[in-house]
Design a protein around this motif. Sequence first.
Motif, mmCIF file in Angstrom:
data_model
loop_
_atom_site.group_PDB
_atom_site.id
_atom_site.type_symbol
_atom_site.label_atom_id
_atom_site.label_comp_id
_atom_site.label_asym_id
_atom_site.label_seq_id
_atom_site.Cartn_x
_atom_site.Cartn_y
_atom_site.Cartn_z
ATOM 1 N N ARG A 318 0.848 -1.191 0.000
ATOM 2 C CA ARG A 318 0.000 0.000 0.000
ATOM 3 C C ARG A 318 0.883 1.239 0.000
ATOM 4 N NH1 ARG A 318 -5.064 -1.112 4.188
ATOM 5 N NH2 ARG A 318 -6.076 -2.726 2.924
ATOM 6 N N MET A 319 0.679 2.073 -1.020
ATOM 7 C CA MET A 319 1.493 3.274 -1.169
ATOM 8 C C MET A 319 0.587 4.497 -1.233
ATOM 9 S SD MET A 319 4.615 1.923 -1.464
ATOM 10 C CE MET A 319 5.691 3.088 -2.273
ATOM 11 N N ILE A 320 1.023 5.572 -0.588
ATOM 12 C CA ILE A 320 0.326 6.858 -0.667
ATOM 13 C C ILE A 320 1.332 7.885 -1.166
ATOM 14 C CG2 ILE A 320 -0.921 8.648 0.578
ATOM 15 C CD1 ILE A 320 -1.783 6.554 2.604
ATOM 16 N N TYR A 321 1.095 8.388 -2.366
ATOM 17 C CA TYR A 321 1.998 9.368 -2.961
ATOM 18 C C TYR A 321 1.460 10.773 -2.682
ATOM 19 C CZ TYR A 321 3.973 5.348 -5.365
ATOM 20 O OH TYR A 321 4.558 4.140 -5.647
ATOM 21 N N VAL A 322 2.350 11.659 -2.248
ATOM 22 C CA VAL A 322 1.963 13.004 -1.830
ATOM 23 C C VAL A 322 2.433 14.018 -2.867
ATOM 24 C CG1 VAL A 322 2.019 14.695 0.027
ATOM 25 C CG2 VAL A 322 2.279 12.249 0.556
ATOM 26 N N LEU A 323 1.508 14.844 -3.322
ATOM 27 C CA LEU A 323 1.831 15.923 -4.250
ATOM 28 C C LEU A 323 1.515 17.255 -3.572
ATOM 29 C CD1 LEU A 323 0.242 14.276 -7.375
ATOM 30 C CD2 LEU A 323 2.635 14.952 -7.252
ATOM 31 N N ASP A 324 2.524 18.122 -3.532
ATOM 32 C CA ASP A 324 2.348 19.465 -2.980
ATOM 33 C C ASP A 324 2.394 20.447 -4.147
ATOM 34 O OD1 ASP A 324 2.408 21.913 -1.762
ATOM 35 O OD2 ASP A 324 4.151 21.503 -0.485
ATOM 36 N N LEU A 325 1.232 20.924 -4.558
ATOM 37 C CA LEU A 325 1.169 21.792 -5.733
ATOM 38 C C LEU A 325 1.755 23.176 -5.475
ATOM 39 C CD1 LEU A 325 -2.369 20.914 -7.153
ATOM 40 C CD2 LEU A 325 -0.175 19.798 -7.559
ATOM 41 N N THR A 326 1.998 23.508 -4.213
ATOM 42 C CA THR A 326 2.575 24.824 -3.899
ATOM 43 C C THR A 326 4.097 24.793 -3.857
ATOM 44 O OG1 THR A 326 2.548 24.482 -1.491
ATOM 45 C CG2 THR A 326 0.544 25.345 -2.512
ATOM 46 N N ALA A 327 4.688 23.610 -3.916
ATOM 47 C CA ALA A 327 6.150 23.501 -3.902
ATOM 48 C C ALA A 327 6.721 24.096 -5.187
ATOM 49 C CB ALA A 327 6.561 22.044 -3.756
ATOM 50 N N PRO A 328 7.999 24.493 -5.188
ATOM 51 C CA PRO A 328 8.593 25.125 -6.381
ATOM 52 C C PRO A 328 8.424 24.294 -7.647
ATOM 53 C CG PRO A 328 10.055 25.382 -4.500
ATOM 54 C CD PRO A 328 8.932 24.501 -4.051
ATOM 55 N N THR A 329 8.533 22.959 -7.530
ATOM 56 C CA THR A 329 8.364 22.090 -8.705
ATOM 57 C C THR A 329 7.087 21.250 -8.609
ATOM 58 O OG1 THR A 329 9.677 20.320 -7.689
ATOM 59 C CG2 THR A 329 10.860 21.953 -9.027
#
Length: 379
Positions: A318-329
Amino acid sequence: MKLKTNRGARALALFAAVSLVAGCGLPRSGPNKKEIYAGSVLKEGDAYIVTVNSRVTRATSVMPAFGFSDTFRNAGLVGADTIAAGDVLAVTVYENVRDDPLLGNTGQRVSQLTEVQVDGQGFIFIPYAGRIKASGNSVESVRSAITRKLDAQTPDPQVQVARVAGDGSTVTITGAVATPGVFPIEQSTRSLSAMLAQSGAMAIDPATALVRVTRGGQTGKIWLKDLWANPKMDIALRPGDRIVIEEDERRFTALGATGTQSIVPFESETLSAIEALATVGGLQTMAADPTGVFVLRNEPEAIANAVLGRKDLRGDQRMIYVLDLTAPTGMFEARDFLVRDGDTLYVTEAPYVQWQKSLSVLTGSAGAAASLDAAAGGN
């Protein structure tokens, strides 16, 4: 001084009340970031939580690869006049005698056998010539065989053989096509792409159409657009091939503070996280937390080990991938990270949303109490 103290006490009381209400079971779209992170393996949970970066994106960029095996690709084109079991032939014999022709009546020099069926074993029967092997041979080969057999019984016979349009050399096309049915393999339709063109337009979006071909006990399939783009995959057809046009059945689930919460079909062969968000209407402007975009999936053993830099994991993880749209990239990472079949795309609510709900509950309750008090005083 007393007024300031009262105001401070009221502010503190309001803060305590809001905090208390916020901690209660107010309606929300799902767990917050803190609750998701609490399920991490590092906190004795059962999921690995991974921040998406370029390395993770490369390790997880695995999409189903479709195509045809060498058995399909190495099969040459069937001869345009190759006869198959089930075909119908038209045979015409010209004899150089008038008085006593072998096949016709007296005075009849031309004899026509208009419907000669090729049996299941691949043979035809011609009077005075007997059984002749037709299946797998060309029309010219069968004509020569009939001529040799008759030549010993009638002088210099002239034989003409024509194959009636592919009753035996046929393929079946079903699925999402405009005109499903049984189609003959002819000069112009000996390859897969040509036969599909013959069957008419697709009933689904070609961008997500799959073509499956079954021959005997083997099956291969390919994206329709890859078939057009790659001539090597334009396989030659064989009698009895079964062709099915299928719609892409891959789906992902969108939940949380997105424009739409539903099960969403893929609209293209590959789908990035940013495209998936756009498909469901993006983030809810007044509710979503752009630092809390999660993709949940069960990752195969090999990919999970590659992502985590390990070799000891066994089985799906089980994997949970985290995306932070406010990060520089962050936006670039979301653009490059691929969503896969069965994924869950979840966007958390911004922290202030729960505070807004709490304040709404308190102010609503206070307003209702004031109304009741005013009504009581009026009596």
